[in-house]
Design a protein around this motif. Structure first.
Motif, PDB file in Angstrom:
ATOM      1  N   ALA A  29      -7.318   3.967  -3.024  1.00  0.00           N
ATOM      2  CA  ALA A  29      -6.797   2.791  -3.734  1.00  0.00           C
ATOM      3  C   ALA A  29      -6.321   1.706  -2.770  1.00  0.00           C
ATOM      4  O   ALA A  29      -6.001   0.593  -3.201  1.00  0.00           O
ATOM      5  CB  ALA A  29      -5.646   3.216  -4.650  1.00  0.00           C
ATOM      6  N   LYS A  30      -6.269   2.009  -1.490  1.00  0.00           N
ATOM      7  CA  LYS A  30      -5.743   1.039  -0.517  1.00  0.00           C
ATOM      8  C   LYS A  30      -6.740  -0.062  -0.158  1.00  0.00           C
ATOM      9  O   LYS A  30      -6.337  -1.191   0.086  1.00  0.00           O
ATOM     10  CB  LYS A  30      -5.282   1.763   0.754  1.00  0.00           C
ATOM     11  N   GLY A  58      -1.488   2.306   6.494  1.00  0.00           N
ATOM     12  CA  GLY A  58      -1.397   3.770   6.553  1.00  0.00           C
ATOM     13  C   GLY A  58      -2.700   4.447   6.183  1.00  0.00           C
ATOM     14  O   GLY A  58      -2.708   5.449   5.466  1.00  0.00           O
ATOM     15  N   THR A  59      -3.799   3.908   6.676  1.00  0.00           N
ATOM     16  CA  THR A  59      -5.115   4.470   6.366  1.00  0.00           C
ATOM     17  C   THR A  59      -6.025   4.336   7.571  1.00  0.00           C
ATOM     18  O   THR A  59      -5.618   3.840   8.604  1.00  0.00           O
ATOM     19  CB  THR A  59      -5.743   3.764   5.130  1.00  0.00           C
ATOM     20  N   THR A  60      -7.252   4.794   7.419  1.00  0.00           N
ATOM     21  CA  THR A  60      -8.292   4.597   8.422  1.00  0.00           C
ATOM     22  C   THR A  60      -9.490   4.001   7.707  1.00  0.00           C
ATOM     23  O   THR A  60      -9.657   4.183   6.511  1.00  0.00           O
ATOM     24  CB  THR A  60      -8.697   5.912   9.103  1.00  0.00           C
ATOM     25  N   PHE A  61     -10.330   3.332   8.459  1.00  0.00           N
ATOM     26  CA  PHE A  61     -11.549   2.767   7.866  1.00  0.00           C
ATOM     27  C   PHE A  61     -12.713   3.653   8.176  1.00  0.00           C
ATOM     28  O   PHE A  61     -12.807   4.281   9.150  1.00  0.00           O
ATOM     29  CB  PHE A  61     -11.837   1.360   8.409  1.00  0.00           C
ATOM     30  N   THR A  89       0.806  -1.222   0.000  1.00  0.00           N
ATOM     31  CA  THR A  89       0.000   0.000   0.000  1.00  0.00           C
ATOM     32  C   THR A  89       0.842   1.276   0.000  1.00  0.00           C
ATOM     33  O   THR A  89       0.290   2.374  -0.108  1.00  0.00           O
ATOM     34  CB  THR A  89      -0.952   0.019   1.221  1.00  0.00           C
ATOM     35  N   ALA A  90       2.138   1.136   0.096  1.00  0.00           N
ATOM     36  CA  ALA A  90       3.019   2.312   0.133  1.00  0.00           C
ATOM     37  C   ALA A  90       2.835   3.158  -1.128  1.00  0.00           C
ATOM     38  O   ALA A  90       2.847   2.643  -2.247  1.00  0.00           O
ATOM     39  CB  ALA A  90       4.473   1.877   0.269  1.00  0.00           C
ATOM     40  N   GLY A  91       2.634   4.438  -0.915  1.00  0.00           N
ATOM     41  CA  GLY A  91       2.526   5.374  -2.019  1.00  0.00           C
ATOM     42  C   GLY A  91       1.161   5.413  -2.692  1.00  0.00           C
ATOM     43  O   GLY A  91       0.946   6.232  -3.579  1.00  0.00           O
ATOM     44  N   LEU A  92       0.254   4.539  -2.313  1.00  0.00           N
ATOM     45  CA  LEU A  92      -1.083   4.555  -2.914  1.00  0.00           C
ATOM     46  C   LEU A  92      -1.948   5.628  -2.258  1.00  0.00           C
ATOM     47  O   LEU A  92      -1.841   5.852  -1.054  1.00  0.00           O
ATOM     48  CB  LEU A  92      -1.777   3.197  -2.728  1.00  0.00           C
ATOM     49  N   TYR A 145      -7.649  -2.198  13.457  1.00  0.00           N
ATOM     50  CA  TYR A 145      -6.676  -1.142  13.747  1.00  0.00           C
ATOM     51  C   TYR A 145      -5.295  -1.515  13.202  1.00  0.00           C
ATOM     52  O   TYR A 145      -4.628  -0.700  12.555  1.00  0.00           O
ATOM     53  CB  TYR A 145      -6.595  -0.878  15.251  1.00  0.00           C
ATOM     54  N   ILE A 146      -4.856  -2.728  13.467  1.00  0.00           N
ATOM     55  CA  ILE A 146      -3.530  -3.179  13.014  1.00  0.00           C
ATOM     56  C   ILE A 146      -3.455  -3.145  11.494  1.00  0.00           C
ATOM     57  O   ILE A 146      -2.454  -2.704  10.920  1.00  0.00           O
ATOM     58  CB  ILE A 146      -3.220  -4.581  13.577  1.00  0.00           C
ATOM     59  N   THR A 147      -4.513  -3.598  10.840  1.00  0.00           N
ATOM     60  CA  THR A 147      -4.552  -3.588   9.373  1.00  0.00           C
ATOM     61  C   THR A 147      -4.494  -2.156   8.848  1.00  0.00           C
ATOM     62  O   THR A 147      -3.715  -1.852   7.936  1.00  0.00           O
ATOM     63  CB  THR A 147      -5.823  -4.299   8.871  1.00  0.00           C
TER      64      THR A 147
END
Length: 174
Positions: A111-112, A171-174, A104-107, A164-166
């Motif tokens: 898009a994540k 590097g996102t939030t749900f 997911t880096a840079g997305l 939370y771990i995911t």
């Protein structure tokens, strides 16, 4: 497909709040809290039965329309707890979090989610299979069981922990 169906249900619950001028993210949070509060305060056999009727009708409709199937059989709380614990253990493994972080880096944020779902599917399928839950039907059975047992503190905490771990790894939030 599960995410689209769950999103449709939540939108149906939040639409009345949005019409009062509440932003969608706040409406979603309010509807989630309200549902959990209702489940908590009605956590009696009578209260659970009162909620079961409307909730059952909603989910029967979602499964029929979204997945072309009737509701899956209910899973016992002990099974849902066991599966949730195994998922949490696997999600906490550094190999999973590092792989997800790299993928997911840079997305951009939007898009994540598909990448997260793809990684979660690869991780969850073998866990589900050890409990006799195979393929999409098994995944849907577990997701519906999470809805059914959302008021259980153990299931709730494990679900929050692995979400939370995911999210943190991606590097996102749900």
């Amino acid at each position: 497909r599960w995410n689209r169906a769950a999103w449709a249900v939540m939108r149906a619950r939040t639409e009345p709040l949005k019409q009062t001028g509440v932003p969608q993210d706040q409406a979603f949070t309010a509807a989630s809290r309200l549902q959990n509060s209702v489940r908590y305060h009605l956590k009696t056999p009578e209260g659970e039965a009162e909620l079961a009727g409307p909730q059952g009708a909603i989910w029967e409709h979602v499964f029929r329309v979204s997945f072309g199937m009737s509701l899956p059989p209910a899973l016992q709380l002990s099974v849902v707890r066991d599966i949730s614990l195994k998922l949490c253990v696997h999600i906490c493994e550094k190999s999973f979090t590092e792989t997800l972080k790299k993928a997911t880096a840079g997305l951009p944020n939007e898009a994540k989610l598909p990448v997260i779902i793809e990684h979660m599917e690869r991780l969850t399928a073998p866990v589900f299979e050890t409990f006799g839950l195979k393929g999409e039907a098994g995944y849907l059975t577990f997701q519906k069981a999470l809805v059914d047992h959302t008021s259980d503190p153990f299931v709730n905490h494990l679900t929050q922990a692995y979400n939370y771990i995911t999210a943190e790894a991606a590097g996102t939030t749900f």
